[in-house]
Enzyme design. Structure first.
Site, short mmCIF file in Angstrom:
data_model
loop_
_atom_site.label_atom_id
_atom_site.label_comp_id
_atom_site.label_asym_id
_atom_site.label_seq_id
_atom_site.Cartn_x
_atom_site.Cartn_y
_atom_site.Cartn_z
N TYR A 47 46.98 40.11 45.44
CA TYR A 47 47.56 41.08 44.51
C TYR A 47 48.99 40.72 44.11
O TYR A 47 49.49 41.20 43.09
CB TYR A 47 47.57 42.48 45.11
CG TYR A 47 46.21 43.08 45.39
CD1 TYR A 47 45.03 42.44 45.03
CD2 TYR A 47 46.11 44.31 46.03
CE1 TYR A 47 43.80 43.00 45.30
CE2 TYR A 47 44.88 44.89 46.30
CZ TYR A 47 43.72 44.23 45.95
OH TYR A 47 42.51 44.78 46.22
N HIS A 105 38.97 38.53 51.95
CA HIS A 105 38.88 39.20 50.66
C HIS A 105 37.57 38.91 49.93
O HIS A 105 36.94 39.81 49.38
CB HIS A 105 40.08 38.78 49.80
CG HIS A 105 40.40 39.73 48.70
ND1 HIS A 105 41.64 39.79 48.11
CD2 HIS A 105 39.65 40.66 48.05
CE1 HIS A 105 41.64 40.71 47.16
NE2 HIS A 105 40.44 41.25 47.10
#
Length: 273
Positions: A47, A105
Site C-alpha cells: 500500500y 498478501h
C-alpha cells in the site's frame, strides 16, 4: 453496540481498510477512526502507507495494546528469509514493536509455501506478530497452507453480498480461522442493489450499512472497509447497530454472488487453485 471480536485472535470485526490512502490523508483517517472507536487497522507493505499508518497510531491517545494492527507482505517475497527482511522494514515504517496479524498478501508461482509459512511462524514465536495468516488464497491452496501445521489464524479475501465465499468460509470455520473481508462493499456496487436499498429503507439506514450488517451476520467474519472521511467511518461503524431479520438475510442470500471486483492478472485460479 460494543465492538464484537473474533475470539481466536481477539480481532475486532469491523476495522479500517487503508488502501489506497497515503500520506497525510491516511494518517488523518487513522486518527479519526481511532477517535471514533475503531480498534482494528489494516495496511500492507504494497500500500505504501505503513509510515502514514504508524504516524496515525503514534499520534493517537489510544494505547497500542488496544489496537489490532494487520499488515501484509507482498507476493515477490517467495520464502521465509525474504518475508523476514520485508517484515522488519514494515515494523520500522509502522514504528511499532509488533503487529497483531501478519499475512502473505498474495500467492505467486514462486512461493515456497512451506518455507514461507515456517518464516511466519518464526516471526510469531519471537512475539513480533501475535498471529499469522494468508490473503487471497483459493480453497485448495488454503487447505495446503493449513496442512503445513503452523497454526494459521486468518484468511483475508474479497467478500461481500455479491460474491460467494462459502467454500473458504467452510474451510476457515473447520480450522478455527477468522475470515477478513476486504472490499466488503463490493467497490460500492452492493449499495446499488435494489434489494439492499429496500432493506435499508425498512430499517432507516443506508444500503452500505445493510451490506456491512450482512457480513456481521456471518459467524467468524471481520471486515475492513476503506473510509477516508470521519463521516463515512461513522456510517460504517453504525452498521454494528443494524439488526437484519431472517427475511432480510434470505433476500440478500438470494442475490447472485458471482461478482468479483479485485482480480488482477497475477491472481490465482480462484476455483481450482
Amino acid at each position: 453496540m460494543a465492538m464484537p471480536v473474533i475470539p481466536n485472535i481477539r480481532m475486532p470485526r469491523l476495522g479500517l481498510g487503508t488502501w489506497p490512502m497515503k500520506g497525510a490523508e491516511c494518517t488523518a483517517a487513522v486518527q479519526s477512526a481511532l477517535a471514533l472507536g475503531y480498534r482494528h487497522i489494516d495496511t500492507a507493505e504494497m500500500y505504501g502507507n505503513e509510515d502514514a499508518v504508524g504516524a496515525g497510531l503514534a499520534s493517537s491517545d489510544v494505547p497500542r495494546a488496544e489496537i489490532f494492527l494487520t499488515t501484509k507482505i507482498w507476493n515477490d517475497k517467495p520464502n521465509g528469509a525474504a518475508i523476514r527482511t520485508a517484515f522488519q522494514a514494515s515494523l520500522k515504517r509502522l514504528a511499532t514493536p509488533y503487529v497483531d496479524l501478519l499475512l502473505i498478501h498474495w500467492p505467486s508461482p514462486e512461493l515456497d509455501l512451506a518455507d514461507a509459512l515456517a518464516g511466519l511462524a518464526a516471526i510469531r514465536a519471537e512475539g513480533l506478530a501475535k498471529a499469522i495468516g494468508v490473503s487471497n488464497f483459493p480453497p485448495r491452496l488454503l487447505q495446503r497452507a493449513i496442512d503445513q501445521g503452523v497454526g494459521l489464524s486468518c484468511l483475508q479475501v474479497e467478500f461481500h453480498a455479491l460474491l460467494d465465499q462459502s467454500k473458504l468460509l467452510e474451510i476457515c470455520r473447520a480450522h478455527d480461522m477468522a475470515l477478513t473481508a476486504y472490499s466488503p462493499l463490493g467497490k460500492g456496487e452492493t449499495a446499488n442493489q435494489p434489494v439492499l436499498q429496500d432493506i435499508a429503507r425498512k430499517h432507516g439506514v443506508t444500503a452500505a450499512q445493510v451490506a456491512l450488517a450482512w457480513l456481521l451476520a456471518q459467524p467468524g467474519v471481520a471486515m475492513v472497509p476503506k473510509a477516508a472521511s470521519a463521516a463515512r467511518q461513522a456510517e460504517n461503524l453504525a452498521a454494528l447497530d443494524v439488526a437484519l431479520d431472517s427475511a432480510d438475510l434470505a433476500a440478500i442470500a438470494a442475490l447472485p454472488k458471482d461478482q468479483r471486483f479485485v482480480n488482477p492478472a497475477m491472481a490465482p485460479d480462484w476455483v481450482n487453485g
